[in-house]
Design a protein around this motif. Structure first.
Motif, PDB file in Angstrom:
ATOM      1  N   ALA A 102      12.311   6.865  54.608  1.00  0.00           N
ATOM      2  CA  ALA A 102      11.690   5.915  55.523  1.00  0.00           C
ATOM      3  C   ALA A 102      12.484   5.812  56.810  1.00  0.00           C
ATOM      4  O   ALA A 102      11.938   5.631  57.883  1.00  0.00           O
ATOM      5  CB  ALA A 102      11.577   4.541  54.858  1.00  0.00           C
ATOM      6  N   LEU A 103      13.787   5.941  56.698  1.00  0.00           N
ATOM      7  CA  LEU A 103      14.663   5.807  57.850  1.00  0.00           C
ATOM      8  C   LEU A 103      14.830   7.125  58.604  1.00  0.00           C
ATOM      9  O   LEU A 103      15.252   7.153  59.760  1.00  0.00           O
ATOM     10  CB  LEU A 103      16.030   5.295  57.366  1.00  0.00           C
ATOM     11  CG  LEU A 103      17.010   4.717  58.367  1.00  0.00           C
ATOM     12  CD1 LEU A 103      16.336   3.696  59.238  1.00  0.00           C
ATOM     13  CD2 LEU A 103      18.175   4.088  57.628  1.00  0.00           C
ATOM     14  N   GLN A 104      14.476   8.220  57.920  1.00  0.00           N
ATOM     15  CA  GLN A 104      14.707   9.553  58.495  1.00  0.00           C
ATOM     16  C   GLN A 104      14.133   9.733  59.900  1.00  0.00           C
ATOM     17  O   GLN A 104      14.847  10.205  60.792  1.00  0.00           O
ATOM     18  CB  GLN A 104      14.158  10.618  57.540  1.00  0.00           C
ATOM     19  CG  GLN A 104      14.506  12.035  57.965  1.00  0.00           C
ATOM     20  CD  GLN A 104      13.780  13.068  57.121  1.00  0.00           C
ATOM     21  OE1 GLN A 104      13.150  12.745  56.130  1.00  0.00           O
ATOM     22  NE2 GLN A 104      13.872  14.314  57.509  1.00  0.00           N
ATOM     23  N   ASP A 157      17.827   2.106  52.256  1.00  0.00           N
ATOM     24  CA  ASP A 157      16.894   0.996  52.439  1.00  0.00           C
ATOM     25  C   ASP A 157      17.440  -0.283  51.835  1.00  0.00           C
ATOM     26  O   ASP A 157      16.811  -1.322  51.902  1.00  0.00           O
ATOM     27  CB  ASP A 157      15.556   1.291  51.749  1.00  0.00           C
ATOM     28  CG  ASP A 157      14.897   2.515  52.309  1.00  0.00           C
ATOM     29  OD1 ASP A 157      15.070   2.752  53.499  1.00  0.00           O
ATOM     30  OD2 ASP A 157      14.208   3.214  51.551  1.00  0.00           O
ATOM     31  N   MET A 158      18.582  -0.194  51.151  1.00  0.00           N
ATOM     32  CA  MET A 158      19.089  -1.398  50.481  1.00  0.00           C
ATOM     33  C   MET A 158      20.603  -1.444  50.569  1.00  0.00           C
ATOM     34  O   MET A 158      21.239  -0.476  50.954  1.00  0.00           O
ATOM     35  CB  MET A 158      18.615  -1.417  49.042  1.00  0.00           C
ATOM     36  CG  MET A 158      18.960  -0.167  48.252  1.00  0.00           C
ATOM     37  SD  MET A 158      18.273  -0.250  46.598  1.00  0.00           S
ATOM     38  CE  MET A 158      16.784   0.692  46.773  1.00  0.00           C
ATOM     39  N   TYR A 159      21.161  -2.584  50.202  1.00  0.00           N
ATOM     40  CA  TYR A 159      22.614  -2.700  50.154  1.00  0.00           C
ATOM     41  C   TYR A 159      23.162  -1.721  49.117  1.00  0.00           C
ATOM     42  O   TYR A 159      22.592  -1.582  48.030  1.00  0.00           O
ATOM     43  CB  TYR A 159      23.018  -4.122  49.779  1.00  0.00           C
ATOM     44  CG  TYR A 159      22.927  -5.103  50.913  1.00  0.00           C
ATOM     45  CD1 TYR A 159      23.934  -5.178  51.856  1.00  0.00           C
ATOM     46  CD2 TYR A 159      21.833  -5.942  51.034  1.00  0.00           C
ATOM     47  CE1 TYR A 159      23.854  -6.084  52.901  1.00  0.00           C
ATOM     48  CE2 TYR A 159      21.741  -6.854  52.077  1.00  0.00           C
ATOM     49  CZ  TYR A 159      22.757  -6.918  53.010  1.00  0.00           C
ATOM     50  OH  TYR A 159      22.680  -7.803  54.046  1.00  0.00           O
ATOM     51  N   ALA A 160      24.270  -1.087  49.458  1.00  0.00           N
ATOM     52  CA  ALA A 160      24.828  -0.089  48.554  1.00  0.00           C
ATOM     53  C   ALA A 160      25.169  -0.697  47.207  1.00  0.00           C
ATOM     54  O   ALA A 160      25.034  -0.060  46.160  1.00  0.00           O
ATOM     55  CB  ALA A 160      26.060   0.550  49.175  1.00  0.00           C
ATOM     56  N   SER A 161      25.611  -1.970  47.195  1.00  0.00           N
ATOM     57  CA  SER A 161      26.014  -2.559  45.920  1.00  0.00           C
ATOM     58  C   SER A 161      24.815  -2.879  45.045  1.00  0.00           C
ATOM     59  O   SER A 161      24.960  -3.187  43.871  1.00  0.00           O
ATOM     60  CB  SER A 161      26.850  -3.815  46.168  1.00  0.00           C
ATOM     61  OG  SER A 161      26.286  -4.573  47.202  1.00  0.00           O
ATOM     62  N   HIS A 174      20.033   0.344  56.454  1.00  0.00           N
ATOM     63  CA  HIS A 174      21.473   0.544  56.588  1.00  0.00           C
ATOM     64  C   HIS A 174      21.819   2.002  56.827  1.00  0.00           C
ATOM     65  O   HIS A 174      21.143   2.894  56.340  1.00  0.00           O
ATOM     66  CB  HIS A 174      22.195   0.133  55.297  1.00  0.00           C
ATOM     67  CG  HIS A 174      21.832  -1.215  54.802  1.00  0.00           C
ATOM     68  ND1 HIS A 174      22.576  -2.333  55.055  1.00  0.00           N
ATOM     69  CD2 HIS A 174      20.780  -1.645  54.060  1.00  0.00           C
ATOM     70  CE1 HIS A 174      22.018  -3.384  54.482  1.00  0.00           C
ATOM     71  NE2 HIS A 174      20.919  -2.995  53.880  1.00  0.00           N
ATOM     72  N   VAL A 175      22.906   2.192  57.560  1.00  0.00           N
ATOM     73  CA  VAL A 175      23.530   3.502  57.620  1.00  0.00           C
ATOM     74  C   VAL A 175      24.947   3.303  57.117  1.00  0.00           C
ATOM     75  O   VAL A 175      25.692   2.482  57.651  1.00  0.00           O
ATOM     76  CB  VAL A 175      23.520   4.057  59.054  1.00  0.00           C
ATOM     77  CG1 VAL A 175      24.412   5.280  59.159  1.00  0.00           C
ATOM     78  CG2 VAL A 175      22.105   4.402  59.480  1.00  0.00           C
ATOM     79  N   TYR A 176      25.317   4.010  56.073  1.00  0.00           N
ATOM     80  CA  TYR A 176      26.634   3.831  55.478  1.00  0.00           C
ATOM     81  C   TYR A 176      27.572   4.968  55.863  1.00  0.00           C
ATOM     82  O   TYR A 176      27.144   6.123  55.986  1.00  0.00           O
ATOM     83  CB  TYR A 176      26.527   3.773  53.951  1.00  0.00           C
ATOM     84  CG  TYR A 176      26.124   2.409  53.449  1.00  0.00           C
ATOM     85  CD1 TYR A 176      27.075   1.413  53.275  1.00  0.00           C
ATOM     86  CD2 TYR A 176      24.791   2.123  53.170  1.00  0.00           C
ATOM     87  CE1 TYR A 176      26.708   0.162  52.831  1.00  0.00           C
ATOM     88  CE2 TYR A 176      24.414   0.863  52.718  1.00  0.00           C
ATOM     89  CZ  TYR A 176      25.391  -0.114  52.557  1.00  0.00           C
ATOM     90  OH  TYR A 176      25.027  -1.351  52.121  1.00  0.00           O
ATOM     91  N   THR A 177      28.833   4.620  56.028  1.00  0.00           N
ATOM     92  CA  THR A 177      29.850   5.663  56.186  1.00  0.00           C
ATOM     93  C   THR A 177      30.912   5.422  55.130  1.00  0.00           C
ATOM     94  O   THR A 177      31.074   4.305  54.639  1.00  0.00           O
ATOM     95  CB  THR A 177      30.514   5.617  57.571  1.00  0.00           C
ATOM     96  OG1 THR A 177      30.997   4.281  57.799  1.00  0.00           O
ATOM     97  CG2 THR A 177      29.558   5.999  58.659  1.00  0.00           C
TER      98      THR A 177
END
Lengths: 296, 293, 305
Positions: free
Chosen positions: B41-43, B87-91, B237-240
C-alpha cells in the motif's frame, strides 16, 4: 438403439465436444483482444507505467519481460541440453538411479511456482545478496523452466532413430562426437520448437517473479547501453517488473483511475506475444526441418 | 572444427572487451543505493518520492519493492534493506524485535467501512459495527436497514488495513471468519455488486458505488481524522534499523518534507502527517499537537 | 615399437573428448538434482518447524478447521487448522479434473479417430495456445467474466470452489488433451483394423478397443492434469474467494493451499509461527506432487505389463 445409431450419436457428441473446445479458446482470445486491443497504442507500448495517474504505459515492463526471458534462456538452455543429452544418450535407462532422477525432474515441474519464487527469494535475494534483480528472477525462472526444457530436449533426442547412432559408431566416432555432429543437428528442429514453446510459458510466469525480480520497474534510460549502469536496460542487477507481474499487481493494488484499461491492454499484449511465440515455433521448426533434411 | 574455434575465440574476445570497456566507463555514481521493501500500500508513495528524489540528487538511487509488511519488517530487522515500509507499528507484528527499529511516520491513512447500497444503512454506532463484523448481526434489518442478510468481506489476515480496522473500528474484537480479499479495489467491487455485502477500505478506494455509513453521526473525512473524531486511522511507517546513515536520513526527511506531504501524499489518498492535530501512540493515548484552526 | 604401443594404450583424442562431454552433460544433470534436493530440504526444514519448534500437533494441523495463526485459543494454542484449505484444494482439483476428463477424451478421440486432418490443423494449435495463456490472464478473465456470471446464476458473491474449478478446467484441459492424444496414437494400428474387420462400427471400435487399450495412458494424463491444478496459485487465488472456512457448498467462498500461501507469505515475519505454518502448507503441496508422481508411475508400470 442399434450399433449404427449409437455410432452416429457418438460421432455427433464428439463433434460437439471438439467444437466447444475451439469455442472456449475463441471466446477467451476474443474477450482478451476485444477488451485490450482498443487500449493499445504506440504510447501505451512505450511509455513508462504510472503509479496513480491515468495514461501510464507498459514500455519498461515489456522490455523487462523480453530481457528476462533472454537471460533465463541463456542460463537454462545449456543446463537442459546437457541434462537431456545425458539422460537419453549416456544414462543407463534401466537403472533405479535414472528413474529417481527422472522423478526429481518431474517433481520440479509440478512444484507450485509460488514455492519456487519464495525459495529464490530467501536464497538468492536475501542469502546471496543479489537483491530484487533480473539475475534473481532469471535463476528462479530457470528452476521453473528446467524440467520442461530438459524433457523436451530428451524427447527430441529420443525420436532420432538408433540407426543414426549405430552409423556414427560404425564410422569410428565416439559417442560424444556422434551426439554433437549427428544427433543434435537431426534433433534441432524439435529442440527449437521446445525452446520457443517454453519461452511462451516463461514469458507469462508471474508467481515465481513477484519475490525475485520484484514488483517495481524503475524508469530506464534507453540511450545508456552500458550494462554496469543502474539505469541501463542491460543491467542485470536492477529490479524488473515484468508484464505478467504488472497485470497481477494492478489487479490487486492498482489505484490509477484507468487500472482496468491498463490491465486489459497488458493482457492483450501478453496474449499476442504468446501467439507470436507459437507461430514462430511452427515456422522455425518447419523451415529448419526443410533445410536440414532437404525435403520440400 | 578449426573455424568454429576461431569464431568462438573472436566472440569471447569481443564480448570480453565490450564488458571490460563498459566496466571502465561505467558511471561513477553507482555508490549510493537506498533499498526499501515492504507494504504494497505504501509502495507507490515511496516509489514516486524516490524517483523525485533521485532526479534531484544525482547519484542516489532509490529502489522500492513490495513484498508485504511482514517481509519489509523482517528484512530491515535482518539488515538486508535500508527501509522497511509498514502499515502498522513494528511491535504489533509478531516475531519483530521493535527495540532495534526506529520509526519514521510518513503519512496517515484513514479507513472506513463500506456497505452495499441495497442494505440501506447510512449510520451505525460502533457497537453495531462490532456486532456486524463479529457475526452477531446477521441481517441488516437488525441495525435499521433493509431485510437483507449480511455478507462479510474481510481483508487478508495480517494486512495493515485489517489490523487497523479491527483495532480502532472493532475496538480490538476479531472479525468473524469470512471471505478474504487482498486488494482494496476488489473488495470495493464485491461490496458494490453483492447485495448486503460489507467491507472496509482506505479512503482512497471509497467511491459512489458503495454506501459509506457515518459512525455515530461522524463522517469519515480528512478533517475528522485530523482531530481524531473519526477513530479508524493509522500511521504509515518507514522503519530503519537503528539510526539511518546520512543518505537514508536525507531521503526520510524528504519524505516528511512539505514538498512531498502537500502534493504527493494527498494525491495518493493519504493524509499528510503535518495536517494531523493529534498524535496517537500504539496504545491509543492521544495528544494534541496543533490547535484547531 | 614403443610408439605403436603407446598410441594403442593411450587414450585417443576421441575418447578424451567423449569423457569430457559425458562429464559436462552429467554435471548439468547433477545440478538439476541438487536444485530439487535443496528446494526439498528448504521447504521441509521450514515446514516442519511448525511441528518441532512451535510444537503444533500434526494431527491438529491436518484436521483443525480454524485457520488464524496469529490468534490463540483458551489453552494458548494457535489456531492452525489447515483442513479448510486441504479440503478446498482437493475439491477444486477433483472437480476440475471431473469436468476436464470427458472434454479431453472427446477432443483427443476426435483428433485421432474422427478427423485427423482437421485435428492436426485446428485442434492441435488450439490446445497448444491454451497451454501458453499465462495464468494471470486466466485469473483476470475469471474475475471479470466468470465471477459475475456465477453471482448472477447462483447468487452469493460469485467467488467459490465452482469458479475456481471452472478456471482450472480450462487451464488443465490442453495438458490432459495433448497427453491423451499421444496415448491414443500409441494404440497399435492393427487393433483398429481387427476391430473394424470384425464388423464393429467406428464408435464400437473406439469405445471397446481403443479407449480400453489406452486407459492407463489416459489415467496418467488425468493425474498429471490434477497435479497441475493442485499447484496452480494466482488464477485460483483471484476467483476462489479466500475464506479459510470449511466449504459449505460449491458457491460459497473457500480457500486453497496455494491461495492462502500466496496471500499470506508477505504479511508474516520469517521465523514466526504464522510464517512457519504457511511453509507447512507448502510442504503439503510438495508432498502431494510427490504422491501424484508416484501414482503416475504406478499406473505406467501397470499399463506396461
Amino acid at each position: 438403439m442399434n450399433a449404427k445409431q449409437a455410432d452416429k450419436v457418438a460421432t455427433i457428441v464428439l463433434y460437439v465436444i471438439a467444437g466447444s473446445v475451439i469455442l472456449i479458446l475463441a471466446a477467451l482470445l476474443g474477450y482478451i483482444l476485444i477488451q485490450g486491443v482498443p487500449h493499445l497504442s504506440w504510447h501505451f507500448l512505450t511509455a513508462p507505467a504510472t503509479a496513480f495517474t491515468a495514461g501510464g504505459g507498459i514500455g519498461v515492463q515489456l522490455f523487462n519481460s523480453f530481457y528476462l526471458l533472454f537471460i533465463t534462456m541463456l542460463i537454462s538452455f545449456p543446463i537442459a541440453l546437457g541434462a537431456g543429452i545425458y539422460l537419453n544418450e549416456y544414462a543407463n535407462q534401466k537403472s533405479r538411479l535414472t528413474g529417481l532422477v527422472r522423478t526429481a525432474i518431474e517433481i520440479l515441474s509440478s512444484l507450485p511456482s509460488v514455492v519456487v519464487g519464495l525459495f529464490g527469494f530467501l536464497l538468492f535475494v536475501v542469502q546471496f545478496k543479489l537483491g530484487f534483480s533480473i539475475l534473481s528472477g532469471a535463476i528462479a525462472l530457470t528452476f521453473f523452466n528446467l524440467p520442461l526444457l530438459t524433457r523436451s530436449v530428451e524427447e527430441s533426442l529420443r525420436t532420432i532413430p538408433n540407426l543414426q547412432r549405430e552409423a556414427g559408431a560404425a564410422l569410428g566416432l565416439s559417442r560424444w562426437e556422434t551426439v554433437v555432429h549427428i544427433i543434435l543437428p537431426a534433433a534441432l528442429p524439435s529442440i527449437v520448437t521446445g525452446i520457443v514453446l517454453s519461452a511462451g510459458r516463461v514469458f507469462g510466469e508471474a508467481a515465481a517473479l513477484i519475490y525475485t525480480a520484484g514488483q517495481s520497474a524503475p524508469a530506464l534510460n534507453f540511450a545508456d547501453w552500458n550494462p554496469f549502469n543502474v539505469s541501463s536496460p542491460l543491467n542485470i542487477m536492477r529490479p524488473a517488473e515484468t508484464l505478467a507481474v504488472h497485470i497481477w499487481k494492478i489487479n490487486s493494488e492498482g489505484i490509477m483511475p484507468d487500472a482496468a484499461a491498463v490491465s486489459a491492454g497488458a493482457s492483450a499484449v501478453l496474449i499476442i506475444a504468446v501467439l507470436l511465440f507459437n507461430f514462430l515455433a511452427r515456422y522455425l521448426s518447419n523451415s529448419l526441418y526443410k533445410r536440414l533434411t532437404a525435403t520440400k | 572444427m578449426k573455424r568454429s574455434w576461431l569464431i568462438g575465440t573472436i566472440v569471447v574476445a569481443v564480448l570480453g572487451s565490450f564488458f571490460g570497456w563498459s566496466y571502465l566507463n561505467r558511471d561513477s555514481q553507482n555508490g549510493e543505493n537506498i533499498t526499501a521493501v515492504g507494504s504494497t500500500a505504501l509502495q507507490p508513495l515511496v516509489e514516486a518520492a524516490g524517483e523525485d528524489y533521485a532526479s534531484k540528487h544525482l547519484g542516489v538511487y532509490v529502489n522500492v519493492q513490495g513484498g508485504g509488511t511482514g517481509t519489509g519488517l523482517a528484512q530491515v530487522q535482518a539488515g538486508a534493506v535500508d527501509l522497511g515500509n509498514s502499515d502498522m507499528y513494528a511491535s504489533e507484528k509478531k516475531g519483530i524485535d521493535a527495540h532495534a527499529l526506529v520509526d519514521h511516520r510518513v503519512a496517515v491513512v484513514g479507513i472506513a467501512p463500506m456497505v452495499n447500497k441495497k442494505a440501506q444503512v447510512h449510520d451505525l454506532t460502533q457497537q453495531q459495527l462490532i456486532s456486524i463484523f463479529t457475526g452477531k448481526v446477521k441481517n441488516w434489518r437488525e441495525v435499521g436497514g433493509a431485510n437483507l442478510p449480511v455478507v462479510l468481506v474481510n481483508r487478508v489476515n495480517g494486512s495493515g488495513t485489517r489490523a487497523t480496522f479491527e483495532k480502532w473500528g472493532l475496538q480490538g474484537a476479531k472479525s468473524a471468519d469470512a471471505q478474504e480479499q487482498d486488494s482494496s479495489g476488489m473488495a470495493r467491487q464485491i461490496v458494490a455488486t453483492t447485495p448486503g455485502a460489507v467491507s472496509y477500505a482506505a479512503f482512497a478506494y471509497l467511491d459512489k458505488s458503495v454506501t459509506v455509513p457515518t459512525l455515530a453521526g461522524v463522517k469519515p473525512s480528512k478533517q475528522t481524522v485530523a482531530n481524531n473524531t473519526w477513530p479508524i486511522w493509522a500511521y504509515e511507517h518507514v522503519y530503519t534499523k537503528g539510526q539511518p546513515r546520512p543518505a537514508v536520513a536525507n531521503f526520510i526527511a524528504y519524505l516528511q518534507s512539505d514538498h512531498i506531504q502537500k502534493k504527493l501524499v494527498p494525491s495518493l489518498g493519504y493524509i499528510s502527517i503535518n495536517d494531523m492535530k493529534v498524535e496517537r501512540d500504539m496504545n491509543g493515548h492521544v495528544k494534541m499537537v496543533r490547535e484547531e484552526s | 615399437m614403443d610408439e605403436i604401443r603407446e598410441s594403442l594404450l593411450k587414450e585417443s583424442k576421441a575418447a578424451r573428448r567423449d569423457k569430457f562431454g559425458r562429464a559436462i552433460s552429467f554435471s548439468a544433470l547433477l545440478l538439476i538434482v541438487v536444485v530439487v534436493v535443496s528446494i526439498f530440504y528448504f521447504v521441509a526444514s521450514k515446514g516442519l518447524a511448525t511441528f518441532f519448534v512451535n510444537k503444533v500437533n500434526i494431527w491438529d494441523f491436518l484436521t483443525g478447521t480454524k485457520w488464524a495463526p496469529g490468534q490463540v485459543d483458551a489453552h494458548g494454542k494457535a489456531f492452525v487448522g489447515a483442513a479448510p484449505m486441504i479440503t478446498g484444494s482437493f475439491l477444486v482439483t477433483f472437480l476440475s479434473a471431473l469436468i476436464a476428463t470427458p472434454f479431453a477424451i472427446g477432443t483427443a478421440v476426435f483428433m485421432t479417430e474422427i478427423s485427423p486432418k482437421r485435428g492436426a490443423k485446428i485442434l492441435g494449435p488450439v490446445t497448444e495456445l491454451l497451454v501458453g495463456i499465462p495464468s494471470v490472464v486466466y485469473g483476470f478473465i475469471g474475475v471479470s467474466v466468470l465471477v459475475p456470471f456465477m453471482r448472477a446464476t447462483f447468487g452469493g458473491s460469485g467467488f467459490g470452489i465452482l469458479s475456481g474449478s471452472m478456471v482450472l478446467f480450462v487451464m488443465i484441459l490442453p495438458t490432459v488433451t495433448s497427453m491423451t492424444v499421444d496415448t491414443l496414437k500409441a494404440v497399435p494400428r492393427h487393433y483398429r483394423e481387427s476391430a473394424l474387420a470384425l464388423g464393429a462400427t467406428r464408435w464400437q471400435m473406439i469405445y471397446k478397443v481403443i479407449l480400453r487399450g489406452a486407459t492407463p495412458g489416459i489415467l496418467t494424463a488425468v493425474v498429471f492434469g490434477m497435479a497441475r491444478a493442485f499447484g496452480e496459485a494466482l488464477a485460483v487465488q483471484m476467483v476462489v474467494g479466500n475464506a479459510a472456512l470449511m466449504p459449505q457448498n460449491l458457491t460459497s467462498p473457500a480457500a486453497t493451499l496455494t491461495s492462502v500461501l500466496t496471500q499470506g507469505i508477505g504479511n508474516t515475519v520469517m521465523g514466526s509461527l504464522e510464517n512457519n505454518a504457511l511453509w507447512s502448507l507448502a510442504l503439503i503441496l510438495l508432498l502431494m506432487s510427490l504422491v501424484f508422481n508416484t501414482v503416475i508411475r504406478a499406473i505406467a508400470k501397470k499399463g506396461a505389463m
